[in-house]
Design a protein around this motif. Structure first.
Motif, PDB file in Angstrom:
ATOM      1  N   ASP A 118      -8.805  14.194  -0.336  1.00 40.36           N
ATOM      2  CA  ASP A 118      -8.336  13.608   0.921  1.00 40.36           C
ATOM      3  C   ASP A 118      -6.978  12.972   0.677  1.00 40.36           C
ATOM      4  O   ASP A 118      -6.488  12.929  -0.450  1.00 40.36           O
ATOM      5  CB  ASP A 118      -9.335  12.559   1.417  1.00 40.36           C
ATOM      6  CG  ASP A 118      -9.274  12.346   2.922  1.00 40.36           C
ATOM      7  OD1 ASP A 118      -8.279  12.772   3.549  1.00 40.36           O
ATOM      8  OD2 ASP A 118     -10.211  11.740   3.476  1.00 40.36           O
ATOM      9  N   PHE A 119      -6.380  12.451   1.751  1.00 35.34           N
ATOM     10  CA  PHE A 119      -5.215  11.596   1.574  1.00 35.34           C
ATOM     11  C   PHE A 119      -5.666  10.390   0.744  1.00 35.34           C
ATOM     12  O   PHE A 119      -6.770   9.867   0.926  1.00 35.34           O
ATOM     13  CB  PHE A 119      -4.680  11.136   2.928  1.00 35.34           C
ATOM     14  CG  PHE A 119      -4.195  12.262   3.794  1.00 35.34           C
ATOM     15  CD1 PHE A 119      -2.954  12.830   3.581  1.00 35.34           C
ATOM     16  CD2 PHE A 119      -4.989  12.762   4.816  1.00 35.34           C
ATOM     17  CE1 PHE A 119      -2.498  13.871   4.378  1.00 35.34           C
ATOM     18  CE2 PHE A 119      -4.554  13.803   5.613  1.00 35.34           C
ATOM     19  CZ  PHE A 119      -3.300  14.363   5.393  1.00 35.34           C
ATOM     20  N   HIS A 120      -4.806   9.933  -0.154  1.00 40.34           N
ATOM     21  CA  HIS A 120      -5.195   8.874  -1.084  1.00 40.34           C
ATOM     22  C   HIS A 120      -4.366   7.623  -0.824  1.00 40.34           C
ATOM     23  O   HIS A 120      -3.192   7.719  -0.422  1.00 40.34           O
ATOM     24  CB  HIS A 120      -4.984   9.349  -2.519  1.00 40.34           C
ATOM     25  CG  HIS A 120      -5.748   8.582  -3.545  1.00 40.34           C
ATOM     26  ND1 HIS A 120      -7.019   8.092  -3.332  1.00 40.34           N
ATOM     27  CD2 HIS A 120      -5.405   8.205  -4.816  1.00 40.34           C
ATOM     28  CE1 HIS A 120      -7.433   7.472  -4.418  1.00 40.34           C
ATOM     29  NE2 HIS A 120      -6.469   7.519  -5.327  1.00 40.34           N
ATOM     30  N   ALA A 121      -4.973   6.464  -1.023  1.00 39.39           N
ATOM     31  CA  ALA A 121      -4.270   5.187  -0.909  1.00 39.39           C
ATOM     32  C   ALA A 121      -4.234   4.523  -2.277  1.00 39.39           C
ATOM     33  O   ALA A 121      -5.279   4.348  -2.913  1.00 39.39           O
ATOM     34  CB  ALA A 121      -4.967   4.277   0.097  1.00 39.39           C
ATOM     35  N   CYS A 148       0.844  -1.191   0.000  1.00 39.31           N
ATOM     36  CA  CYS A 148       0.000   0.000   0.000  1.00 39.31           C
ATOM     37  C   CYS A 148       0.883   1.245   0.000  1.00 39.31           C
ATOM     38  O   CYS A 148       1.981   1.248   0.556  1.00 39.31           O
ATOM     39  CB  CYS A 148      -0.895   0.004   1.239  1.00 39.31           C
ATOM     40  SG  CYS A 148      -2.169  -1.270   1.227  1.00 39.31           S
ATOM     41  N   VAL A 149       0.364   2.295  -0.614  1.00 35.54           N
ATOM     42  CA  VAL A 149       1.100   3.546  -0.740  1.00 35.54           C
ATOM     43  C   VAL A 149       0.207   4.695  -0.283  1.00 35.54           C
ATOM     44  O   VAL A 149      -0.909   4.852  -0.785  1.00 35.54           O
ATOM     45  CB  VAL A 149       1.537   3.794  -2.203  1.00 35.54           C
ATOM     46  CG1 VAL A 149       2.337   5.087  -2.309  1.00 35.54           C
ATOM     47  CG2 VAL A 149       2.334   2.611  -2.741  1.00 35.54           C
ATOM     48  N   GLY A 150       0.674   5.478   0.681  1.00 35.53           N
ATOM     49  CA  GLY A 150      -0.009   6.708   1.043  1.00 35.53           C
ATOM     50  C   GLY A 150       0.409   7.788   0.073  1.00 35.53           C
ATOM     51  O   GLY A 150       1.591   7.918  -0.253  1.00 35.53           O
ATOM     52  N   VAL A 173       5.096   4.009   2.172  1.00 33.25           N
ATOM     53  CA  VAL A 173       4.664   2.678   1.756  1.00 33.25           C
ATOM     54  C   VAL A 173       4.587   1.768   2.971  1.00 33.25           C
ATOM     55  O   VAL A 173       5.167   2.056   4.022  1.00 33.25           O
ATOM     56  CB  VAL A 173       5.622   2.066   0.712  1.00 33.25           C
ATOM     57  CG1 VAL A 173       5.649   2.891  -0.556  1.00 33.25           C
ATOM     58  CG2 VAL A 173       7.033   1.906   1.284  1.00 33.25           C
ATOM     59  N   GLY A 174       3.865   0.646   2.820  1.00 42.18           N
ATOM     60  CA  GLY A 174       3.772  -0.316   3.902  1.00 42.18           C
ATOM     61  C   GLY A 174       2.956  -1.522   3.531  1.00 42.18           C
ATOM     62  O   GLY A 174       2.410  -1.616   2.428  1.00 42.18           O
ATOM     63  N   ARG A 175       2.845  -2.444   4.472  1.00 42.08           N
ATOM     64  CA  ARG A 175       2.133  -3.694   4.223  1.00 42.08           C
ATOM     65  C   ARG A 175       0.640  -3.464   4.024  1.00 42.08           C
ATOM     66  O   ARG A 175       0.001  -4.128   3.214  1.00 42.08           O
ATOM     67  CB  ARG A 175       2.348  -4.653   5.394  1.00 42.08           C
ATOM     68  CG  ARG A 175       3.796  -5.088   5.593  1.00 42.08           C
ATOM     69  CD  ARG A 175       3.994  -5.609   6.987  1.00 42.08           C
ATOM     70  NE  ARG A 175       3.699  -4.573   7.982  1.00 42.08           N
ATOM     71  CZ  ARG A 175       3.605  -4.800   9.285  1.00 42.08           C
ATOM     72  NH1 ARG A 175       3.755  -6.020   9.752  1.00 42.08           N
ATOM     73  NH2 ARG A 175       3.349  -3.799  10.121  1.00 42.08           N
TER      74      ARG A 175
END
Length: 262
Positions: free
Chosen positions: A200-203, A188-190, A232-234
């Motif tokens: 908004d903040f997007h994923a 996943c990427v913020g 980034v993250g799991r």
């Protein structure tokens, strides 16, 4: 062609008791996105402290305060990225993956990829690599309805798979889970991006194909050439814009991303 973007983000939260807060608001400095200007202001009872983000991408910021937390972020970013036709990319067998990529092949808290392996085999058997990734991306976009208020902070990919509704976070979790079930590392990427509705903040998602991370937006709202990565993250646990080690109540929040050229 490079794209210049102006980013604004404002947070305002109420904390009844002292708490540590971990913020991830700042765009990462990367080869395909240049930070032309940036300024982060945090109103905190204690000095703020920066720490590296996961995979060395971007940075987090620690704050500690009581009563009111306010943060303001302003940046101008030039994105110079070319969209890649992922469907044409060859597969990479799990045994050939770099060590740092392997965690993104495994199930995580919100992405129970092991529970979706049967579905992927039945629906997409015979595909692999980029062709599989493209098919999963198209399926996710077509199967889900973007709808606010139908998911919560603890909604998982399996919940979204069942309901067929959600927001960008849910789209990202489901695509990540499907990709991992198909032996394609995914994370996943913020992000920030223009055209996101509501703003908004997007994923979004990165898929490991042909030796590199390939950026995609499962909602289809943002163009790859205009996405600014934050972290980034799991899954959503790792890319949250704010993690409060205590209690916080929402008062106001605003995110705006505008194109400066054209």
């Amino acid at each position: 062609m490079p794209v210049r973007l102006a980013i604004e983000a404002d947070l305002d939260y109420w904390l009844p008791e002292p708490a540590d807060i971990l913020l991830q608001l700042e765009a990462a400095a990367l080869p395909d996105q240049r930070l032309d200007s940036r300024a982060l202001t945090v109103w905190s009872d204690h000095p703020i402290a920066a720490t590296d983000g996961d995979e060395g991408m971007g940075q987090r910021c620690w704050a500690r305060t009581q009563y009111r937390l306010m943060a303001q972020y302003r940046a101008t970013v030039t994105v110079d990225r070319v969209a890649v036709d992922i469907a044409a990319l060859p597969p990479t067998p799990p045994r050939a993956l770099p060590g740092a990529v392997i965690p993104y092949l495994l199930p995580s808290r919100y992405c129970q990829s092991d529970r979706l392996e049967g579905f992927v085999r039945r629906e997409f058997g015979g595909l692999s690599g980029g062709a599989m990734a493209q098919a999963l991306l198209e399926w996710t976009r077509g199967a889900l309805i973007y709808r606010s208020g139908v998911s919560q902070g603890d909604t998982t990919a399996l919940d979204t798979f069942a309901s067929r509704m959600g927001v960008c976070r849910d789209y990202a979790h489901l695509l990540v889970s499907l990709a991992r079930a198909a032996e394609i590392p995914a994370r996943c990427v913020g992000a920030y991006a223009p055209g996101v509705e509501p703003p908004d903040f997007h994923a979004v998602v990165e898929l490991w194909l042909d030796g590199a991370w390939r950026l995609v937006d499962p909602t289809g709202m943002a163009r790859v050439e205009e996405i600014v990565r934050i972290c980034v993250g799991r899954d959503a646990t790792d890319i949250a814009f704010m993690t409060v080690f205590g209690t916080a109540f929402f008062q106001a929040q605003r995110v705006a991303v505008h194109r400066l050229d054209g």
